[in-house]
Write a protein that holds these residues in place. Structure first.
Motif, PDB file in Angstrom:
ATOM      1  N   ARG A   1       0.822  -1.240   0.048  1.00 13.35           N
ATOM      2  CA  ARG A   1       0.005   0.100  -0.035  1.00 13.35           C
ATOM      3  C   ARG A   1       0.879   1.231   0.033  1.00 13.35           C
ATOM      4  NH1 ARG A   1      -1.380  -3.189   3.919  1.00 13.35           N
ATOM      5  NH2 ARG A   1      -0.751  -1.842   5.642  1.00 13.35           N
ATOM      6  N   THR A   2       1.733   1.213  -0.937  1.00 13.54           N
ATOM      7  CA  THR A   2       2.811   2.529  -1.032  1.00 13.54           C
ATOM      8  C   THR A   2       1.963   3.950  -0.975  1.00 13.54           C
ATOM      9  OG1 THR A   2       2.609   2.404  -3.593  1.00 13.54           O
ATOM     10  CG2 THR A   2       4.474   1.229  -2.354  1.00 13.54           C
ATOM     11  N   GLN A   3       2.946   4.708  -0.199  1.00 14.07           N
ATOM     12  CA  GLN A   3       2.253   5.906  -0.019  1.00 14.07           C
ATOM     13  C   GLN A   3       3.536   7.068  -0.446  1.00 14.07           C
ATOM     14  OE1 GLN A   3      -0.641   6.969   1.830  1.00 14.07           O
ATOM     15  NE2 GLN A   3      -0.888   4.593   1.680  1.00 14.07           N
ATOM     16  N   GLN A   4       3.101   8.371  -0.901  1.00 17.70           N
ATOM     17  CA  GLN A   4       3.887   9.147  -1.410  1.00 17.70           C
ATOM     18  C   GLN A   4       5.161   9.223  -0.741  1.00 17.70           C
ATOM     19  OE1 GLN A   4       1.617  12.607  -2.480  1.00 17.70           O
ATOM     20  NE2 GLN A   4       1.272  11.659  -4.604  1.00 17.70           N
ATOM     21  N   GLU A   5       5.294   9.189   0.664  1.00 20.02           N
ATOM     22  CA  GLU A   5       6.268   9.252   1.353  1.00 20.02           C
ATOM     23  C   GLU A   5       7.397   8.440   1.239  1.00 20.02           C
ATOM     24  OE1 GLU A   5       3.318   9.548   2.738  1.00 20.02           O
ATOM     25  OE2 GLU A   5       3.157   8.257   4.445  1.00 20.02           O
TER      26      GLU A   5
END
Lengths: 115, 111
Positions: free
Chosen positions: A81-85
């Motif tokens: 669930r990758t995030q921009q950070e």
């Protein structure tokens, strides 16, 4: 022999997708390390393996991050669930062993961009 | 955890000049590494120097473990020396763990 290799060299993904990064250590190196480098945080340690065992997972930024090593060689770092950070360069290193044989040699990195 | 401070943060020199980069660390260590990160991002090992002095061509390094600092000397600098120089010490003083890096010295050598 060859140095530490990492794949892919670049990965662009959409927010929410899972990604898997691979590291091949120098042949014969029993210790393997993961780091990440981002503009805001510099170079930060994530996790290390001695053989297939990771004694301390406290450096992983969140429970979305996991890593495994099989056969005392190749390691994969998985981000769910990758995030921009999570956008950063992920670096892998290996060493002959732990102290005092622990001079670390780094791979070229995987540049991860999360859109 | 252990703290690592590098100075100066930025350094601009003319080709042929000499320079000294400093690394201070907050606790006893039995291992210290200096790296050069080239413009393509590759970390290149320069020295593994827990104590004493080592030399490799135009580069040399000295670590005084009892006073918790290390110095990297670059003589007769060349444009190819440009990049970021990092020092790193074990996250745990005993050395059986990952490295803590300083923020680096960004060196620019002008022709």
């Amino acid at each position: 022999g060859a140095g530490v290799s990492q794949s892919p060299s670049n990965k662009v993904t959409e927010k929410g997708k899972d990604v898997e990064l691979r590291c091949d250590p120098i042949s014969g190196h029993t210790a393997l390390y993961w780091y990440r480098q981002s503009l805001g945080q510099g170079l930060e340690f994530l996790i290390y393996f001695q053989g297939n065992s990771a004694p301390d997972k406290s450096g992983l930024p969140s429970d979305r991050f996991s890593a495994e090593r099989t056969g005392g060689s190749v390691s994969t770092l998985t981000i769910q669930r990758t995030q921009q950070e999570d956008s950063a360069v992920y670096l892998c290193a290996s060493s002959l062993g732990l102290a005092p044989l622990n001079e670390q040699f780094f791979g070229p990195g995987t540049r991860l961009t999360v859109l | 955890g252990i703290q690592v401070e590098q100075s100066p943060p930025d350094l601009i020199l003319q080709e042929g000049a000499n320079s000294t980069l400093r690394c201070n660390f907050s606790d006893s260590v039995n291992n210290l590494q200096w790296f050069h990160q080239n413009p393509w991002g590759q970390l290149i090992n320069l020295f593994y120097i827990p104590s004493g002095t080592k030399q490799n061509g135009r580069l040399s390094a000295t670590t005084v473990a009892t006073e918790r600092y290390s110095l990297l000397y670059i003589s007769s600098s060349q444009t190819t020396d440009s990049g970021v120089y990092f020092c790193a010490v074990p996250r745990v003083g005993g050395g059986a763990d990952g490295l803590t890096f300083g923020k680096g010295t960004h060196l620019i050598i002008q022709p």
